[in-house]
Design a protein around this motif. Structure first.
Motif, PDB file in Angstrom:
ATOM      1  N   THR A 100      -8.903  -2.865   8.779  1.00  0.00           N
ATOM      2  CA  THR A 100      -8.733  -2.868   7.324  1.00  0.00           C
ATOM      3  C   THR A 100     -10.090  -2.631   6.673  1.00  0.00           C
ATOM      4  N   LEU A 101     -11.115  -3.327   7.164  1.00  0.00           N
ATOM      5  CA  LEU A 101     -12.475  -3.142   6.661  1.00  0.00           C
ATOM      6  C   LEU A 101     -12.926  -1.695   6.850  1.00  0.00           C
ATOM      7  N   VAL A 102     -12.796  -1.179   8.058  1.00  0.00           N
ATOM      8  CA  VAL A 102     -13.260   0.179   8.358  1.00  0.00           C
ATOM      9  C   VAL A 102     -12.485   1.204   7.532  1.00  0.00           C
ATOM     10  N   GLY A 103     -11.174   1.064   7.489  1.00  0.00           N
ATOM     11  CA  GLY A 103     -10.354   2.020   6.744  1.00  0.00           C
ATOM     12  C   GLY A 103     -10.649   2.017   5.256  1.00  0.00           C
ATOM     13  N   ALA A 104     -10.761   0.831   4.668  1.00  0.00           N
ATOM     14  CA  ALA A 104     -11.032   0.734   3.236  1.00  0.00           C
ATOM     15  C   ALA A 104     -12.424   1.250   2.901  1.00  0.00           C
ATOM     16  N   TYR A 105     -13.377   0.960   3.766  1.00  0.00           N
ATOM     17  CA  TYR A 105     -14.750   1.382   3.484  1.00  0.00           C
ATOM     18  C   TYR A 105     -14.893   2.894   3.631  1.00  0.00           C
ATOM     19  N   LYS A 106     -14.333   3.439   4.663  1.00  0.00           N
ATOM     20  CA  LYS A 106     -14.501   4.863   4.948  1.00  0.00           C
ATOM     21  C   LYS A 106     -13.593   5.748   4.098  1.00  0.00           C
ATOM     22  N   TYR A 107     -12.335   5.318   3.881  1.00  0.00           N
ATOM     23  CA  TYR A 107     -11.357   6.176   3.223  1.00  0.00           C
ATOM     24  C   TYR A 107     -10.839   5.642   1.893  1.00  0.00           C
ATOM     25  N   GLY A 108     -11.374   4.540   1.422  1.00  0.00           N
ATOM     26  CA  GLY A 108     -11.022   4.036   0.101  1.00  0.00           C
ATOM     27  C   GLY A 108     -10.036   2.885   0.122  1.00  0.00           C
ATOM     28  N   TRP A 109      -9.947   2.243  -1.021  1.00  0.00           N
ATOM     29  CA  TRP A 109      -9.154   1.020  -1.140  1.00  0.00           C
ATOM     30  C   TRP A 109      -7.669   1.262  -0.888  1.00  0.00           C
ATOM     31  N   ARG A 110      -7.169   2.466  -1.158  1.00  0.00           N
ATOM     32  CA  ARG A 110      -5.734   2.725  -0.962  1.00  0.00           C
ATOM     33  C   ARG A 110      -5.377   2.697   0.520  1.00  0.00           C
ATOM     34  N   SER A 112     -12.307   8.604  -0.967  1.00  0.00           N
ATOM     35  CA  SER A 112     -11.360   7.759  -1.684  1.00  0.00           C
ATOM     36  C   SER A 112     -10.064   8.550  -1.786  1.00  0.00           C
ATOM     37  N   LEU A 113      -9.240   8.409  -0.767  1.00  0.00           N
ATOM     38  CA  LEU A 113      -8.008   9.183  -0.691  1.00  0.00           C
ATOM     39  C   LEU A 113      -6.972   8.645  -1.671  1.00  0.00           C
ATOM     40  N   PRO A 114      -6.285   9.532  -2.407  1.00  0.00           N
ATOM     41  CA  PRO A 114      -5.252   9.092  -3.356  1.00  0.00           C
ATOM     42  C   PRO A 114      -3.919   8.825  -2.658  1.00  0.00           C
ATOM     43  N   ASN A 122      -1.115  10.128  -3.299  1.00  0.00           N
ATOM     44  CA  ASN A 122      -0.266  11.317  -3.162  1.00  0.00           C
ATOM     45  C   ASN A 122      -0.797  12.316  -2.142  1.00  0.00           C
ATOM     46  N   ASN A 123      -1.679  11.873  -1.257  1.00  0.00           N
ATOM     47  CA  ASN A 123      -2.250  12.733  -0.224  1.00  0.00           C
ATOM     48  C   ASN A 123      -1.741  12.264   1.138  1.00  0.00           C
ATOM     49  N   VAL A 124      -1.194  13.191   1.921  1.00  0.00           N
ATOM     50  CA  VAL A 124      -0.646  12.832   3.230  1.00  0.00           C
ATOM     51  C   VAL A 124      -1.732  12.240   4.139  1.00  0.00           C
ATOM     52  N   ASN A 125      -2.972  12.666   3.957  1.00  0.00           N
ATOM     53  CA  ASN A 125      -4.065  12.132   4.771  1.00  0.00           C
ATOM     54  C   ASN A 125      -4.254  10.631   4.567  1.00  0.00           C
ATOM     55  N   THR A 126      -3.912  10.126   3.406  1.00  0.00           N
ATOM     56  CA  THR A 126      -3.974   8.687   3.140  1.00  0.00           C
ATOM     57  C   THR A 126      -3.084   7.942   4.130  1.00  0.00           C
ATOM     58  N   TYR A 127      -1.886   8.438   4.313  1.00  0.00           N
ATOM     59  CA  TYR A 127      -0.914   7.769   5.168  1.00  0.00           C
ATOM     60  C   TYR A 127      -1.205   7.983   6.653  1.00  0.00           C
ATOM     61  N   ILE A 128      -1.759   9.135   6.989  1.00  0.00           N
ATOM     62  CA  ILE A 128      -2.163   9.380   8.375  1.00  0.00           C
ATOM     63  C   ILE A 128      -3.306   8.433   8.739  1.00  0.00           C
ATOM     64  N   ALA A 129      -4.311   8.358   7.869  1.00  0.00           N
ATOM     65  CA  ALA A 129      -5.451   7.461   8.122  1.00  0.00           C
ATOM     66  C   ALA A 129      -4.975   6.010   8.199  1.00  0.00           C
ATOM     67  N   ALA A 130      -4.146   5.606   7.244  1.00  0.00           N
ATOM     68  CA  ALA A 130      -3.647   4.224   7.240  1.00  0.00           C
ATOM     69  C   ALA A 130      -2.859   3.938   8.517  1.00  0.00           C
ATOM     70  N   ILE A 187      -5.777  -8.107   1.806  1.00  0.00           N
ATOM     71  CA  ILE A 187      -5.770  -7.338   0.557  1.00  0.00           C
ATOM     72  C   ILE A 187      -7.128  -7.465  -0.149  1.00  0.00           C
ATOM     73  N   LEU A 188      -7.654  -8.681  -0.198  1.00  0.00           N
ATOM     74  CA  LEU A 188      -8.980  -8.870  -0.803  1.00  0.00           C
ATOM     75  C   LEU A 188     -10.032  -8.061  -0.059  1.00  0.00           C
ATOM     76  N   LEU A 189      -9.970  -8.057   1.260  1.00  0.00           N
ATOM     77  CA  LEU A 189     -10.924  -7.287   2.057  1.00  0.00           C
ATOM     78  C   LEU A 189     -10.828  -5.801   1.710  1.00  0.00           C
ATOM     79  N   ALA A 190      -9.621  -5.279   1.638  1.00  0.00           N
ATOM     80  CA  ALA A 190      -9.443  -3.864   1.305  1.00  0.00           C
ATOM     81  C   ALA A 190     -10.041  -3.546  -0.064  1.00  0.00           C
ATOM     82  N   LEU A 191      -9.795  -4.401  -1.026  1.00  0.00           N
ATOM     83  CA  LEU A 191     -10.292  -4.150  -2.380  1.00  0.00           C
ATOM     84  C   LEU A 191     -11.812  -4.283  -2.455  1.00  0.00           C
ATOM     85  N   PHE A 192     -12.369  -5.340  -1.872  1.00  0.00           N
ATOM     86  CA  PHE A 192     -13.823  -5.529  -1.892  1.00  0.00           C
ATOM     87  C   PHE A 192     -14.533  -4.417  -1.106  1.00  0.00           C
TER      88      PHE A 192
END
Length: 169
Positions: free
Chosen positions: A52-62, A9-11, A13-21, A95-100
């Motif tokens: 979106t599904l893979v990213g949210a599930y593996k690395y968190g809703w953000r 669950s990447l926050p 404020n972490n650069v890895n969040t934006y790289i993954a996204a 957005i709903l997919l990312a959150l769920f």
């Protein structure tokens, strides 16, 4: 033998969040272009939601949320698909997919086809209701259920395979 699956669950404020996204956004740009070679490929296979599904599930809703918002906008600007008139409904469902997906990953700490089925049904049902409210056309709002069942199955089976086997780190 039990396979270990690391979910993160990447926050913000972490650069890895934006790289993954960014990587998942690229996937959500390339995959729809491939499916658009097929007649009605976008409406049948729903490729804009896959990473979106893979990213949210593996690395968190953000990560999922960034992917969900940026992917449809970039696709629309670069390729004219989705059409601007369809963007609100697609972004709502994204957005709903990312959150769920992010919630399910943090709640269950594993990715099974049954859990992914629940995630897909949740975002589609709630998203369909939202689209119905937006467009005042029930049949149009139900398009994913009328045409997109192969895409939902693709999300469940393909998402499960990628989450469990291709990105184990």
């Amino acid at each position: 033998m039990q396979m270990t699956l690391k979910l993160h669950s990447l926050p913000f404020n972490n650069v890895n969040t934006y790289i993954a996204a960014a990587l998942f956004v690229i996937g959500n740009i390339v995959l729809p272009q491939l499916f658009h070679f097929l007649p009605d490929g976008g409406r049948i296979w729903l490729p804009i939601y896959f990473f979106t599904l893979v990213g949210a599930y593996k690395y968190g809703w953000r990560v999922g949320l960034i992917t969900a918002i940026v992917s449809p906008l970039v696709n629309s600007m670069l390729f004219g698909m989705p059409l601007p008139v369809a963007l609100p409904a697609i972004m709502l469902k994204s957005i709903l997919l990312a959150l769920f997906a992010g919630f399910a990953a943090s709640r269950f700490h594993k990715a099974s086809m049954a859990i992914l089925l629940g995630v897909i049904l949740a975002y589609q049902v709630v998203g369909t209701l939202g689209e119905w409210i937006m467009k005042s056309d029930f049949m149009l709002a139900c398009q994913d259920f009328r045409l997109g069942l192969p895409g939902m199955l693709f999300q469940i089976i393909g998402g499960w395979a990628i989450i469990n086997y291709l990105i184990r780190k």
